[in-house]
Design an enzyme around this catalytic site. Structure first.
Site, PDB file in Angstrom:
ATOM      1  N   HIS A 237       0.914  -1.287   0.007  1.00 52.17           N
ATOM      2  CA  HIS A 237      -0.025   0.057   0.137  1.00 52.17           C
ATOM      3  C   HIS A 237       0.951   1.321   0.015  1.00 52.17           C
ATOM      4  CE1 HIS A 237       0.891   0.730   4.241  1.00 52.17           C
ATOM      5  NE2 HIS A 237       0.762  -0.602   4.413  1.00 52.17           N
ATOM      6  N   CYS A 253       3.997  -4.834   6.397  1.00 54.21           N
ATOM      7  CA  CYS A 253       3.550  -4.528   5.162  1.00 54.21           C
ATOM      8  C   CYS A 253       4.676  -3.903   4.353  1.00 54.21           C
ATOM      9  CB  CYS A 253       2.237  -3.553   5.329  1.00 54.21           C
ATOM     10  SG  CYS A 253       0.959  -4.543   5.904  1.00 54.21           S
TER      11      CYS A 253
END
Length: 278
Positions: A237, A253
């Site tokens: 992201h 992440c």
């Protein structure tokens, strides 16, 4: 250029995803989930107007089964590009723990938690069953599904992330379409190594720390397991902390620039393989 199949899917999927909320991956609080998607918006603060909340898409996606999938292939080799990605056709698909098992060990729905088409990344074929990567724990989980239950198609895109170099490279067959620094997991919450794939694309509307777009992946944190209903799913992201790019600062992440994730959201179909390397 993105294929027409993907762009058609993107046109109908992204407006619906405006209702999706993501929480936790970019937050520093350790009690928050690494990556958790919710379908409900915050409760309204007034009752003076009548509003209809978007329906919550329940995961009805994975039936109760073993806590950890029993079959793991950490050295899986994919043929490609092009790679083979497949849509799940029936409402429920049985997942077997061998090419010849008489009954499935679990069933999975043809929709993801947020109502998107469920896809598998195909690793091979054994008779009338495909060997597929599974978006379940542990990392490296593979299973077999009946070939008649899948609609396969080629995908030329691929993603490679080097955690040591803090770099992402995205290609379309032999052409590099994006290469830039990324933020990855810390020493205590590392980004897991392995072969994974993109499972969902969401557009966060209340979490600026996720940037304008976020992909869910089939990867799971090796150290964070269950937080606020999430299961430590690893995301790819954007960010509201551009200074973190190029460093090991996340819960696992993979953070890219907002311009980078915006470009990827316009071209990468679900099922795109993700190779995470040291």
């Amino acid at each position: 250029m993105p294929n027409s199949r993907f762009m058609a899917r993107l046109r109908w999927s992204l407006p619906a995803l405006l209702l999706v909320v993501l929480a936790g991956c970019g937050q520093a609080a350790p009690e928050l989930p690494l990556y958790r998607a919710l379908a409900d918006p915050p409760a309204p603060t007034t009752t003076t107007t009548s509003t209809t909340a978007p329906p919550q898409v329940m995961a009805q996606s994975v039936s109760r089964g073993p806590q950890l999938w029993p079959v793991v292939d950490n050295n899986i080799q994919l043929t490609g590009p092009p790679y083979t990605v497949a849509d799940v056709v029936p409402a429920k698909i049985g997942v077997y723990d061998s090419p010849t098992a008489p009954t499935p060990l679990i069933t999975m729905g043809n929709k993801t938690e947020h109502g998107l088409q469920r896809v598998f990344l195909v690793a091979g074929q054994d008779g009338n069953r495909y060997k597929v990567l599974l978006p379940v724990r542990p990392n490296g989980a593979v299973g077999w599904v009946n070939a008649s239950d899948l609609n396969p198609y080629p995908v030329n895109y691929w993603i490679r992330v080097s955690t040591a170099a803090h770099q992402i490279t995205v290609g379309n067959a032999g052409q590099i379409v994006l290469q830039e620094p990324v933020a990855v997991g810390t020493g205590g919450t590392p980004t897991p190594f392995g072969t994974f794939y993109l499972t969902e694309l969401v557009r966060p509307i209340w979490q600026p720390y996720l940037g304008p777009f976020a992909y869910a992946t089939s990867a799971h944190s090796d150290v964070l397991y269950s937080f606020m209903g999430g299961d430590g799913n690893v995301g790819l992201h954007g960010t509201d902390a551009p200074g973190s790019i190029g460093h090991a600062v996340s819960h696992g992440c993979i953070r890219v620039s907002n311009s980078g994730i915006t470009k990827l959201a316009g071209i990468l179909p679900l099922g795109t393989p993700l190779f995470v390397l040291p």
